[in-house]
Design an enzyme around this catalytic site. Structure first.
Site, PDB file in Angstrom:
ATOM      1  N   LYS A 126       9.493  -6.620   6.966  1.00  0.00           N
ATOM      2  CA  LYS A 126       8.714  -5.384   6.794  1.00  0.00           C
ATOM      3  C   LYS A 126       9.097  -4.415   7.908  1.00  0.00           C
ATOM      4  O   LYS A 126       8.971  -4.735   9.102  1.00  0.00           O
ATOM      5  CB  LYS A 126       7.225  -5.716   6.898  1.00  0.00           C
ATOM      6  CG  LYS A 126       6.399  -5.215   5.744  1.00  0.00           C
ATOM      7  CD  LYS A 126       4.987  -5.744   5.891  1.00  0.00           C
ATOM      8  CE  LYS A 126       4.058  -5.021   4.949  1.00  0.00           C
ATOM      9  NZ  LYS A 126       2.671  -5.449   5.131  1.00  0.00           N
TER      10      LYS A 126
HETATM   11  C1  E4P Z   1       0.504  -3.989   2.850  1.00  0.00           C
HETATM   12  O1  E4P Z   1       1.498  -4.628   2.921  1.00  0.00           O
HETATM   13  C2  E4P Z   1      -0.524  -3.902   3.885  1.00  0.00           C
HETATM   14  O2  E4P Z   1      -0.541  -5.126   4.592  1.00  0.00           O
HETATM   15  C3  E4P Z   1      -1.907  -3.713   3.359  1.00  0.00           C
HETATM   16  O3  E4P Z   1      -1.943  -3.592   1.957  1.00  0.00           O
HETATM   17  C4  E4P Z   1      -2.744  -2.740   4.099  1.00  0.00           C
HETATM   18  O4  E4P Z   1      -4.024  -2.721   3.525  1.00  0.00           O
HETATM   19  P1  E4P Z   1      -5.294  -2.088   4.252  1.00  0.00           P
HETATM   20  O5  E4P Z   1      -5.165  -0.595   4.193  1.00  0.00           O
HETATM   21  O6  E4P Z   1      -6.460  -2.580   3.462  1.00  0.00           O
HETATM   22  O7  E4P Z   1      -5.284  -2.591   5.671  1.00  0.00           O
END
Ligand code: E4P
Length: 217
Positions: free
Chosen positions: A83
């Site tokens: 990521k």
């Molecule tokens: C995606 O990969 C993120 O980890 C995640 O969906 C973020 O979600 P949030 O806005 O609920 O923290």
């Protein structure tokens, strides 16, 4: 549509995987911070449970740092997708990593223009954060619609990973638009199963069956 769980909690992952409909996992530094144990051990543990992509995030923000972390993470397990945050240096890293065959997930995306850049850099997945846009009175799902159109216009192979999904309607809307993947917390995954009419209907069938069960055989 592929279902990913957005968590680093192994019990939740095992629970969802046992149903046979879990396609992958996304983690981020916040999710990792909620769990015990060493980061890399945690990732390997998740990869051993999930037969699919597991996203692990770098925390460097410069090209060299991201590349070093990406190589270390990718070496942990074949399921790892690295990521990378939506930064100028990040897109340089995605381009370099994709030419090495390392799979990437571009994170912290909030616009169609960012999604276009991620696809041009060769990202495997790009993650628009729907809920966080809703949180500031935007319409996060509109970004998914725009990205679907743009990717289809040009035949980009980057998959749209709808992220920051907060409730079942988000998942359904992302599916209607044609997002390739929905990543969601375990709570949202579990909520997808529920409908009060299912519970009422089942109870009625079971009650009625009680009346005839002596006549079954
Ligand atoms: C995606 O990969 C993120 O980890 C995640 O969906 C973020 O979600 P949030 O806005 O609920 O923290």
């Amino acid at each position: 549509m592929k279902f990913f769980l957005d968590t680093a909690n192994l019990d939740e992952i095992k629970q969802a995987a046992s149903m046979g409909i879990l396609d992958g996992v996304t983690t981020n530094p916040t999710l990792v911070s909620r769990e015990q144990g060493k980061f890399k051990d945690m990732l390997v543990g998740i990869c051993e449970v999930v037969n699919g992509p597991v996203s692990a995030e770098v925390v460097s923000t410069d090209f060299d740092g991201m590349m070093k972390e990406a190589h270390e993470l990718a070496a942990l397990h074949p399921n790892i997708h690295v990521k990378i945050p939506m930064l100028r240096e990040g897109m340089k890293a995605v381009k370099a990593l994709s030419s090495e065959g390392i799979r990437t997930n571009v994170t912290l995306c909030f616009s169609a223009s960012q999604a276009l850049l991620a696809a041009k850099a060769g990202a495997t997945f790009m993650s628009p954060f729907v809920g966080r846009v809703d949180d500031i009175s935007g319409v996060g799902m509109d970004i998914i619609t725009d990205i679907r159109t743009i990717y289809d216009n040009y035949g980009f192979e980057t998959e749209i990973l709808a992220a920051s999904l907060r409730h079942p309607v988000h998942v359904v809307e992302a599916a209607l638009i044609g997002a390739d993947i929905a990543t969601m917390p375990y709570k949202v995954f579990d909520q997808l199963f529920d409908h009060p009419l299912t519970d009422i209907g089942l109870q009625r069938f079971l009650d009625d069956w009680e009346k005839v069960k002596d006549r079954v055989s």
